[in-house]
Design a protein around this motif. Structure first.
Motif, PDB file in Angstrom:
ATOM      1  N   MET A 134      -7.759 -26.510  41.341  1.00 19.43           N
ATOM      2  CA  MET A 134      -9.168 -26.099  41.244  1.00 19.43           C
ATOM      3  C   MET A 134      -9.685 -25.949  39.820  1.00 19.43           C
ATOM      4  SD  MET A 134      -9.679 -23.375  44.337  1.00 19.43           S
ATOM      5  CE  MET A 134      -9.172 -23.752  46.009  1.00 19.43           C
ATOM      6  N   LYS A 135     -10.993 -26.221  39.702  1.00 18.92           N
ATOM      7  CA  LYS A 135     -11.774 -25.930  38.507  1.00 18.92           C
ATOM      8  C   LYS A 135     -13.084 -25.283  38.936  1.00 18.92           C
ATOM      9  CE  LYS A 135     -10.162 -29.460  35.237  1.00 18.92           C
ATOM     10  NZ  LYS A 135     -10.580 -30.584  34.356  1.00 18.92           N
TER      11      LYS A 135
ATOM     12  N   THR B  45     -22.227 -23.519  40.688  1.00 24.78           N
ATOM     13  CA  THR B  45     -21.987 -22.212  41.307  1.00 24.78           C
ATOM     14  C   THR B  45     -21.107 -21.302  40.462  1.00 24.78           C
ATOM     15  OG1 THR B  45     -20.005 -22.953  42.496  1.00 24.78           O
ATOM     16  CG2 THR B  45     -22.147 -23.293  43.573  1.00 24.78           C
ATOM     17  N   GLY B  46     -20.292 -21.895  39.585  1.00 30.24           N
ATOM     18  CA  GLY B  46     -19.360 -21.106  38.793  1.00 30.24           C
ATOM     19  C   GLY B  46     -18.128 -20.681  39.577  1.00 30.24           C
ATOM     20  N   LEU B  47     -18.002 -21.154  40.808  1.00 27.52           N
ATOM     21  CA  LEU B  47     -16.867 -20.797  41.666  1.00 27.52           C
ATOM     22  C   LEU B  47     -15.843 -21.933  41.705  1.00 27.52           C
ATOM     23  CD1 LEU B  47     -18.891 -19.229  44.619  1.00 27.52           C
ATOM     24  CD2 LEU B  47     -17.796 -18.045  42.698  1.00 27.52           C
ATOM     25  N   ALA B  48     -14.584 -21.570  41.862  1.00 29.06           N
ATOM     26  CA  ALA B  48     -13.510 -22.557  41.819  1.00 29.06           C
ATOM     27  C   ALA B  48     -13.454 -23.374  43.109  1.00 29.06           C
ATOM     28  CB  ALA B  48     -12.170 -21.857  41.592  1.00 29.06           C
ATOM     29  N   VAL B  49     -13.316 -24.689  42.967  1.00 26.88           N
ATOM     30  CA  VAL B  49     -13.209 -25.609  44.108  1.00 26.88           C
ATOM     31  C   VAL B  49     -12.127 -26.641  43.811  1.00 26.88           C
ATOM     32  CG1 VAL B  49     -15.610 -25.339  44.857  1.00 26.88           C
ATOM     33  CG2 VAL B  49     -15.039 -27.052  43.138  1.00 26.88           C
TER      34      VAL B  49
END
Length: 338
Positions: free
Chosen positions: A15-16, A21-25
């Motif tokens: 994940m990065k 969104t600034g959320l990890a995916v």
């Protein structure tokens, strides 16, 4: 040079942070992960197999059934020393144990991941991947079953549990400790795995098994209203030595009559289910009503084991024998309890 197969499924290690969104995916492929290990550090050739790219909460038993089939196919080629699987840590103790139940091979099968994503300082993913490859490439790793490798430690998938939501040293093996460690460039083992290894020839892993947590004040009405055709089996996560609640006695009898196995475990991280007490809903009374002891397993691992067994047989006698490991022809003890 020896060959290792890397089967990538995603997880935090892949994940990065998303720019919007600034959320990890999940972002990085298995090849992109492997490319971050300096070539001089690799003592083996690695073939990457992209199985999926999802978060830990999206993993399924079906995916790991497919992974087990893929590993068996690769074993038949006789080209591989071992196997490494990257995935999310959230369900690692479940998926690792399920693979251990499905695979009956001597080759090292090592699961790894990370607690921090690739956008965070102190990203641990590449170090964990490198160590997992070292373990899979080590001759001493044969005949040890599926292992979990993170933060320099090697844990048996049979015993490992995730103990912290964010700590790097999150995996422990309660009551046993790690099987070994990776110290710099040396893989060292402290003890052998358990002598008895459970393996099942499951034709599928799609049985629906529900976990019931025995909390105080639950009257069981919700569970009593579940249509029987929606569930194939149950795991009760009891208190202490596996104690439940009074309403479970009649309910367990009904499930057993319907051919639905009910396994009893404990919420405690150490110890075993035992027949000590005789009050309504105690483990002794639940077992007398037909429940099966999930000896040495927590509720999540017991669920994985029951799913694997139901993929092979629905015979209640066999299921009891697989869990309790004894001659099930004996008569149940009478406790003279009301």
């Amino acid at each position: 040079m020896k060959r290792i197969a890397l089967l990538a499924t995603g997880g935090t290690i892949s994940m990065k942070r998303d720019s919007i969104t600034g959320l990890a995916v999940p972002t990085l492929s298995g090849i992109e992960l492997l490319e971050q290990i300096p070539e001089p550090l690799l003592d083996c050739d690695v073939d990457v197999v992209e199985m999926d790219r999802v978060g830990g909460g999206q993993l399924t038993t079906t995916l790991f059934f497919k992974i087990a089939e893929t590993i068996r196919d690769l074993v038949r080629t006789n080209d591989y020393q071992g196997f490494v699987i990257t995935q999310g840590t959230d369900a690692m103790e479940e998926s690792g144990y399920l693979l251990d139940l499905l695979l009956d091979i001597p080759h090292p099968v090592v699961i790894t991941g990370s607690m921090r994503n690739a956008s965070e300082l102190g990203y641990d993913g590449i170090a964990n991947l490198h160590q997992a490859l070292m373990v899979a490439n080590c001759p001493d790793s044969w005949d040890r079953g599926v292992t979990i490798v993170l933060s320099n430690e090697i844990h048996s998938a049979v015993d490992a549990v995730k103990t912290d939501t964010s700590h790097l040293q999150t995996f422990e093996s309660p009551g046993k400790g790690p099987m070994g460690r990776i110290m710099k460039n040396v893989v060292s083992y402290f003890h052998e795995p358990r002598q008895k290894k459970d393996h099942y020839k499951a034709k599928h892993v799609e049985s629906r098994v529900v976990i019931i947590k025995a909390g105080i004040g639950e009257d069981g009405q919700i569970f009593k209203q579940i249509p029987p055709d929606l569930v194939d089996g149950y795991v009760i996560e009891g208190t202490g030595v596996g104690n439940g609640q009074y309403w479970m006695e009649e309910w367990i009898e009904e499930q057993v009559q319907l051919g639905k196995p009910v396994i009893i475990t404990s919420r405690c991280p150490n110890g075993f289910v035992d027949m000590v007490y005789g009050y309504p809903g105690s483990s002794s009374r639940l077992i007398q009503k037909g429940a099966i002891q999930g000896i040495g397993l927590n509720s999540m691992k017991a669920r994985m084991k029951l799913i694997a067994i139901l993929g092979q047989t629905k015979d209640m006698t066999q299921i009891k024998k697989f869990f309790e490991g004894c001659d099930i022809s004996y008569e149940k003890p009478e406790f003279n309890i009301k």
